[in-house]
Design a protein around this motif. Structure first.
Motif, PDB file in Angstrom:
ATOM      1  N   ARG A 168       1.016  -1.250  -0.106  1.00 30.35           N
ATOM      2  CA  ARG A 168      -0.055  -0.218   0.055  1.00 30.35           C
ATOM      3  C   ARG A 168       0.748   1.205   0.055  1.00 30.35           C
ATOM      4  NH1 ARG A 168      -0.446  -2.016   5.069  1.00 30.35           N
ATOM      5  NH2 ARG A 168       0.361  -0.604   6.840  1.00 30.35           N
ATOM      6  N   ASP A 169       1.968   1.036   0.378  1.00 24.66           N
ATOM      7  CA  ASP A 169       2.959   2.214   0.319  1.00 24.66           C
ATOM      8  C   ASP A 169       3.654   2.313  -0.873  1.00 24.66           C
ATOM      9  OD1 ASP A 169       2.322   2.864   3.098  1.00 24.66           O
ATOM     10  OD2 ASP A 169       3.756   1.612   4.001  1.00 24.66           O
ATOM     11  N   ALA A 170       3.746   1.558  -1.589  1.00 23.13           N
ATOM     12  CA  ALA A 170       4.594   1.415  -2.942  1.00 23.13           C
ATOM     13  C   ALA A 170       4.074   0.507  -3.862  1.00 23.13           C
ATOM     14  CB  ALA A 170       6.144   1.084  -2.642  1.00 23.13           C
ATOM     15  N   PRO A 171       2.753   0.805  -4.281  1.00 19.02           N
ATOM     16  CA  PRO A 171       2.171  -0.274  -5.239  1.00 19.02           C
ATOM     17  C   PRO A 171       3.206  -0.740  -6.433  1.00 19.02           C
ATOM     18  CG  PRO A 171       0.751   1.465  -4.598  1.00 19.02           C
ATOM     19  CD  PRO A 171       2.097   1.853  -4.331  1.00 19.02           C
ATOM     20  N   SER A 172       3.262  -1.962  -6.431  1.00 18.74           N
ATOM     21  CA  SER A 172       4.126  -2.429  -7.569  1.00 18.74           C
ATOM     22  C   SER A 172       3.890  -3.996  -7.734  1.00 18.74           C
ATOM     23  CB  SER A 172       5.614  -2.410  -7.165  1.00 18.74           C
ATOM     24  OG  SER A 172       6.529  -2.929  -8.201  1.00 18.74           O
ATOM     25  N   VAL A 173       4.042  -4.289  -9.030  1.00 20.10           N
ATOM     26  CA  VAL A 173       3.839  -5.781  -9.195  1.00 20.10           C
ATOM     27  C   VAL A 173       4.949  -6.612  -8.757  1.00 20.10           C
ATOM     28  CG1 VAL A 173       5.035  -5.798 -11.644  1.00 20.10           C
ATOM     29  CG2 VAL A 173       3.389  -7.431 -11.137  1.00 20.10           C
ATOM     30  N   PHE A 174       6.055  -5.893  -8.397  1.00 18.80           N
ATOM     31  CA  PHE A 174       7.152  -7.016  -7.795  1.00 18.80           C
ATOM     32  C   PHE A 174       7.158  -7.234  -6.269  1.00 18.80           C
ATOM     33  CE2 PHE A 174       8.893  -4.026 -11.487  1.00 18.80           C
ATOM     34  CZ  PHE A 174       9.038  -4.993 -12.271  1.00 18.80           C
ATOM     35  N   HIS A 175       5.728  -6.822  -5.879  1.00 15.89           N
ATOM     36  CA  HIS A 175       5.503  -7.130  -4.620  1.00 15.89           C
ATOM     37  C   HIS A 175       5.113  -8.802  -4.702  1.00 15.89           C
ATOM     38  CE1 HIS A 175       5.983  -3.799  -1.590  1.00 15.89           C
ATOM     39  NE2 HIS A 175       5.723  -3.054  -2.507  1.00 15.89           N
ATOM     40  N   TRP A 176       4.596  -8.770  -5.747  1.00 15.44           N
ATOM     41  CA  TRP A 176       3.926 -10.514  -5.840  1.00 15.44           C
ATOM     42  C   TRP A 176       5.120 -11.373  -6.505  1.00 15.44           C
ATOM     43  CZ3 TRP A 176      -0.200  -7.005  -7.917  1.00 15.44           C
ATOM     44  CH2 TRP A 176      -0.955  -6.361  -6.934  1.00 15.44           C
ATOM     45  N   ARG A 177       5.967 -10.768  -7.513  1.00 13.55           N
ATOM     46  CA  ARG A 177       6.798 -11.678  -7.874  1.00 13.55           C
ATOM     47  C   ARG A 177       8.035 -10.737  -8.230  1.00 13.55           C
ATOM     48  NH1 ARG A 177       6.280 -14.859 -13.859  1.00 13.55           N
ATOM     49  NH2 ARG A 177       8.479 -15.508 -13.939  1.00 13.55           N
ATOM     50  N   TYR A 178       9.183 -11.395  -8.309  1.00 13.29           N
ATOM     51  CA  TYR A 178      10.428 -10.773  -8.672  1.00 13.29           C
ATOM     52  C   TYR A 178      11.515 -11.473  -9.194  1.00 13.29           C
ATOM     53  CZ  TYR A 178      14.157  -7.606  -9.839  1.00 13.29           C
ATOM     54  OH  TYR A 178      15.204  -7.018 -10.434  1.00 13.29           O
ATOM     55  N   SER A 179      12.197 -11.394 -10.353  1.00 14.57           N
ATOM     56  CA  SER A 179      13.211 -12.027 -10.670  1.00 14.57           C
ATOM     57  C   SER A 179      14.094 -11.063 -11.849  1.00 14.57           C
ATOM     58  CB  SER A 179      13.157 -13.435 -11.442  1.00 14.57           C
ATOM     59  OG  SER A 179      12.183 -13.206 -12.591  1.00 14.57           O
ATOM     60  N   ASP A 180      15.125 -11.021 -12.169  1.00 16.94           N
ATOM     61  CA  ASP A 180      15.677 -10.349 -13.015  1.00 16.94           C
ATOM     62  C   ASP A 180      15.119 -10.494 -14.278  1.00 16.94           C
ATOM     63  OD1 ASP A 180      17.257  -9.093 -11.222  1.00 16.94           O
ATOM     64  OD2 ASP A 180      19.328  -9.954 -11.777  1.00 16.94           O
TER      65      ASP A 180
END
Length: 477
Positions: free
Chosen positions: A57-69
């Motif tokens: 909620r403080d920094a909405p981003s898809v990368f909260h759910w999934r991240y890889s390079d």
């Protein structure tokens, strides 16, 4: 509703949309080409570490759910493709609702990038691109003339960009009130351009005229944006000329170019609007609801403008919908640069062979003439300027930079103009020293070919090496 649209701004909208799409493309290219060393899994400020401590909620981003390079790279390349399609005019081939959805895509993609970018993305032009990009969603395409309320909101953005910058200068540094700041600015700005040396050597009376013209552009012309035509067009045109002057005098990412395309949207450019039907009711409702929300969110940025404690380049909502802007509230009187060096010697000494790392944009070798990079943004180079102002700006990322130089990290070295060490022979030690830089005089330039003269000030980081399998940094004692 006949008042809802302004057909005379059809060409201005077209120029604005194509220009904005190109700026989106530049932003996504910069993100995908630099992220591995900056925010990648092995970067200096990794995204996975950031999303573990910051809530969605403080920094909405898809990368909260999934991240890889790989996923991040695909995300940014998608942004490049959509931006290129918009620059080529794909939105004009779609129905109105499809064009709106297409313009929403790069905004949502770039929002995810900015919100996990941390200090690398903590600049006003990031929020400006997102705020303007969100407005572009509601501008429509050839099926409808430009909506008046969206054009008004775009003037409100340009007003805050210019007026906020003017107020922060008048409040922040006495040299702006004395018209003397430009005695120093061209020499001490974050990333000089190829013409900055010449701008600096203009006569001092001319610099005073520059400063006075800046105040007129930023404190008077913004008010005229809300007057009838042709006065508003004249004000926007003068702003464009001022921004082009700034483009020539330094590298300020896409800040100047975003301001230019915004101003172009407010001019009555020659061109015939195609015959279009009246705006559909659903479109009017969507635009008016969005406009009402943006006006409501404007309260805090507006209050900031009149506050004695005005802040600049701050977002008041995690979606970066309405922000506050400003630039150079204070101007440095002298330039310092952190010079990073390495040596292959087993025991580092002052008389060791210390080889200097060359950055692409920030001053290093006094004989290396600055280049033009804007609107492309060299994020590491900009942060190095802040580090030279105060070690506090180094945070945790500077130690990460040193570690990666000691490892000859390929992605990090790609951010530099030149590494003095071969790929298979990293340095044993890396150090950083602080230098005072000044532009050479005309006589010094003719005699040495160097545009800079530098003087050693002090050590910034003692000789440091990696120790153990964990790659821990150890200063030399």
């Amino acid at each position: 509703m006949e008042w809802f649209v302004a057909p005379d701004y059809w060409m201005g909208r077209l120029v604005f949309q194509r220009g904005l799409a190109v700026l989106y493309l530049v932003a996504f290219l910069g993100a995908v080409l630099q992220f591995r060393a900056l925010t990648g899994e092995r970067g200096m400020l990794p995204v996975p570490r950031f999303v573990r401590r910051v809530a969605f909620r403080d920094a909405p981003s898809v990368f909260h759910w999934r991240y890889s390079d790989r996923f991040y790279a695909a995300w940014c390349w998608t942004g490049c493709a959509v931006s290129a399609a918009l620059a080529a005019g794909l939105d004009g081939l779609l129905p109105l609702w499809g064009a709106m959805l297409l313009w929403l895509v790069p905004w949502a993609l770039y929002l995810s990038v900015v919100n996990v970018g941390q200090t690398w993305y903590a600049f006003g032009w990031e929020s400006l691109l997102l705020e303007v990009g969100f407005l572009a969603v509601f501008l429509g395409n050839d099926e409808v003339a430009p909506p008046v309320v969206v054009l008004f909101l775009m003037r409100w953005v340009l007003f805050r960009v210019e007026f906020g910058a003017g107020l922060i200068k008048m409040r922040g540094d006495a040299c702006w009130r004395k018209l003397t700041c430009l005695y120093y600015h061209h020499e001490t700005q974050p990333m000089p351009g190829p013409l900055s040396w010449f701008f600096h050597h203009l006569p001092k009376p001319f610099h005073r005229v520059e400063a006075a013209a800046n105040h007129f552009t930023q404190l008077v012309l913004p008010v005229l944006l809300f007057t009838p035509q042709p006065i508003a067009t004249a004000a926007a045109s003068l702003m464009i000329l001022t921004q082009l002057w700034l483009v020539l005098s330094g590298n300020f990412s896409w800040l100047n170019w975003t301001t230019i395309v915004l101003a172009l949207s407010m001019t009555e450019l020659p061109g015939t609007a195609p015959g279009v039907p009246a705006a559909p009711l659903w479109y009017e409702v969507v635009v008016l609801v969005a406009a009402a929300g943006l006006v409501t969110l404007s309260y805090r940025p507006a209050r900031n403008l009149i506050s004695r404690r005005q802040v600049m380049n701050r977002s008041f909502d995690p979606l970066h919908l309405v922000n506050t802007y400003g630039a150079f509230g204070s101007v440095s009187r002298m330039r310092h640069e952190v010079v990073v060096e390495g040596t292959a010697d087993e025991v580092p000494r002052e008389d060791s062979e210390w080889r200097e790392y060359e950055f692409k944009g920030k001053p290093g070798d006094p004989r290396h003439w600055p280049r033009q990079f804007a609107p492309y943004h060299l994020r590491l180079d900009w942060l190095m300027w802040f580090v030279a102002l105060s070690p506090g700006y180094a945070g945790t990322w500077f130690s990460g930079l040193v570690e990666r130089l000691l490892e000859n990290d390929r992605d990090t070295l790609r951010l530099l103009r030149r590494s003095p060490f071969p790929a298979d022979a990293p340095p044993r030690y890396v150090r950083a020293r602080l230098f005072r830089y000044r532009y050479t005089t005309w006589r010094e330039l003719r005699g040495t070919g160097a545009c800079w003269h530098r003087t050693y000030v002090r050590d910034f980081l003692p000789p440091t090496r990696l120790e153990g399998t964990a790659g821990r940094r150890v200063p030399h004692r």
